[in-house]
Design a protein around this motif. Sequence first.
Motif, short mmCIF file in Angstrom:
data_model
loop_
_atom_site.label_atom_id
_atom_site.label_comp_id
_atom_site.label_asym_id
_atom_site.label_seq_id
_atom_site.Cartn_x
_atom_site.Cartn_y
_atom_site.Cartn_z
N TYR B 277 1.02 -0.92 0.17
CA TYR B 277 -0.31 0.07 0.19
C TYR B 277 0.48 1.49 0.04
N THR B 300 -4.70 6.39 -1.73
CA THR B 300 -4.92 4.89 -1.23
C THR B 300 -5.86 3.64 -0.43
N SER B 303 -9.44 4.24 -1.42
CA SER B 303 -9.68 2.88 -2.89
C SER B 303 -9.95 1.66 -2.42
N VAL B 304 -8.99 1.36 -1.38
CA VAL B 304 -9.30 0.09 -0.35
C VAL B 304 -10.55 -0.30 0.37
N VAL B 307 -13.37 -0.16 -2.53
CA VAL B 307 -13.06 -1.21 -3.34
C VAL B 307 -13.51 -2.62 -2.74
N THR B 308 -12.77 -2.89 -1.72
CA THR B 308 -13.50 -3.71 -1.43
C THR B 308 -14.22 -4.05 0.07
N VAL B 314 -14.86 -8.79 -4.22
CA VAL B 314 -13.30 -8.30 -3.93
C VAL B 314 -13.75 -8.12 -2.17
N SER B 316 -12.12 -8.36 1.84
CA SER B 316 -11.25 -8.17 2.37
C SER B 316 -9.62 -8.27 1.58
N GLY B 319 -7.44 -7.26 -1.11
CA GLY B 319 -7.24 -5.58 -0.54
C GLY B 319 -6.26 -5.40 -0.99
N VAL B 322 -6.20 -4.95 -5.11
CA VAL B 322 -6.46 -3.22 -5.43
C VAL B 322 -4.60 -2.28 -5.41
N ALA B 325 -2.94 -3.05 -8.04
CA ALA B 325 -4.07 -2.77 -9.50
C ALA B 325 -3.54 -0.82 -9.57
N MET B 326 -3.32 -0.09 -8.70
CA MET B 326 -2.98 1.21 -8.36
C MET B 326 -1.74 1.48 -8.84
#
Lengths: 237, 347
Positions: B277, B300, B303-304, B307-308, B314, B316, B319, B322, B325-326
């Motif tokens: 992260y 970050t 987003s995490v 999204v999770t 998706v 936890s 994570g 994610v 991906a970022m």
Amino acid sequence: MTEPLLRMSGVRAYYDGVEALHGIDITVDTGEVVVVLGANGAGKTTTLRSICQLTTTTGEIRFDGDLISGASTSSIVRRGIAMVPQGRGTLGDLSVEDNLLAGAVTRRDKGVAGDIASWYETFPRLAQRRHQTAGSLSGGEQQMLAIARALMLRPRLLLMDEPSLGLAPVIVRDLFDVLARINRERGVAIVLVEQNAVLALDIAQRGYVLEAGNLVLSASADQLRQDDAVRLAYLGN
Amino acid sequence: MGTVLSQAVSGGQADLDVVAARRRRARLRAVLVVIVLLAAFSVWAVIDGGAQLYLQRFFDGITNGLLYGLAALSLVIVFKATGIINFAQGPMAMLGCYLALTVLEMWPMPVLLAIVIAMVVSGLGGAVLERVLIRPFDPDNHMAIIIVTLALFLGFNALAALVWGFRPLSFPSPFPQGTADAIEIAGARLSYQAIGTALLVVGAVVVLELVLNRTRLGLSFRCVANDVANSRLLGIDIGRTVQFSWALAAAVGTLGACLIAPSTYVDPGFMNKILVYAFAAATLGGLDSIRGALAGGLLTGLSVSLVTGYLPGVGSELGLVVGFAMIIAVLQFKPAGLFGNRAMERV
């Protein structure tokens, strides 16, 4: 005869093992302006870099009688040798004021703030732009900042590498006035590497001519101006 | 002197201003794109799951994000001075965290004091590490130094396992952690622990900015970060400045690990996930920007958390995906990050 401020004896310099200077002898007296002339690749910049030990050298370099060849660049700078490299050497991301502070980063005395104020007086343009980054200044302003920054060290010897490069003629003339005045008023000795030989010889007392890594001529500024070969090669007449 | 100059030099100024303005606009556009994306997702999330759940996820995201930002900062500090990503930063912070735990075990004292002691010791450790294992290498040989940091990554993990074992330990929070120790905003819980952590992170960043902007070593650091060759000509000792950056990064990293630990647990690998992260935060913020690292951390974390928390499938445990991906998206579309300068200067 007293010991000169700077004495280079039989100095050879190397880049990746290739010899670029083939044993040169140069002296600079206290408060003197010395110009180094030569074609591209003759070793002018290498000479300045040798003094600051930015390249590997053999031979002897003494500053104020002390051996400095083999010392670290930072310790040489602390002894009082300031260099303004080609491309000014200002720190583009830092503000004008931080650049001036950085010039005095090795000083421990209380005079730093006063020195900055006096440079702002000398160059009002820098005072106006004190909080802007150095990278946002024009070429002429950057050269002024570079000189002020170098002198924030309160050096006894100033090395200038092609200060006129990329500047308009009217600014170059002004720049040399500034250098002459710094030399006169502060007694700072200057070694000037310069393509613009006419102006450089105007403010210099003596000069050296380098050719392919060898010293081919050493004479007073007047003699150099009269010398046929120098006139042909560097003065354009 | 200087008068003709003052009038004549303004010629090239216009071009420089145009470039600076274009750069600012590009930066603003990138930040706007990210904010619009997050806002759109948020609107959908609120409609889908209600405001209370969204707010909870938002708080979680911000709290985690600040900690990711702090971890990213420890990467950015070393990167600015050396151009190198210190892969050992996660394990270094993990060791600092174990150190705080051990100090607490041996001498009863407030948790915060133990954290400060661990920060000082890790700072010294970082300085020694730089001197012994990093400085002997040619600073321009980035590959060699990065491999050394990778070796340290493995070495430190093994060392911690050897000394403290693999058993997960719990780390006490410096703040009250009971179920009642929280304020409620529109039904969402904001714990004192989260508030205290956030305040500490902000405080740490303020102190860091002061150190970098007001001290001699800080000035040297900013010079070296800007231009090594010219810093040498200022009389700056490059080795000592880089050493300072390692010490500073190690101390910041330890603080981050000690603030993360209460909400996870401590084992030899516990910072490795956070490191991913932190990489995402640092690349998003642009590797060489301190404020960027913090902003990147917040983005970050958000987003995490979102999204999770919302995307079906998706969970936890995904994570990390994610985070990766970022990193890939930033490197693909905006290699300089949102606030960085390096890659932009090359264009």
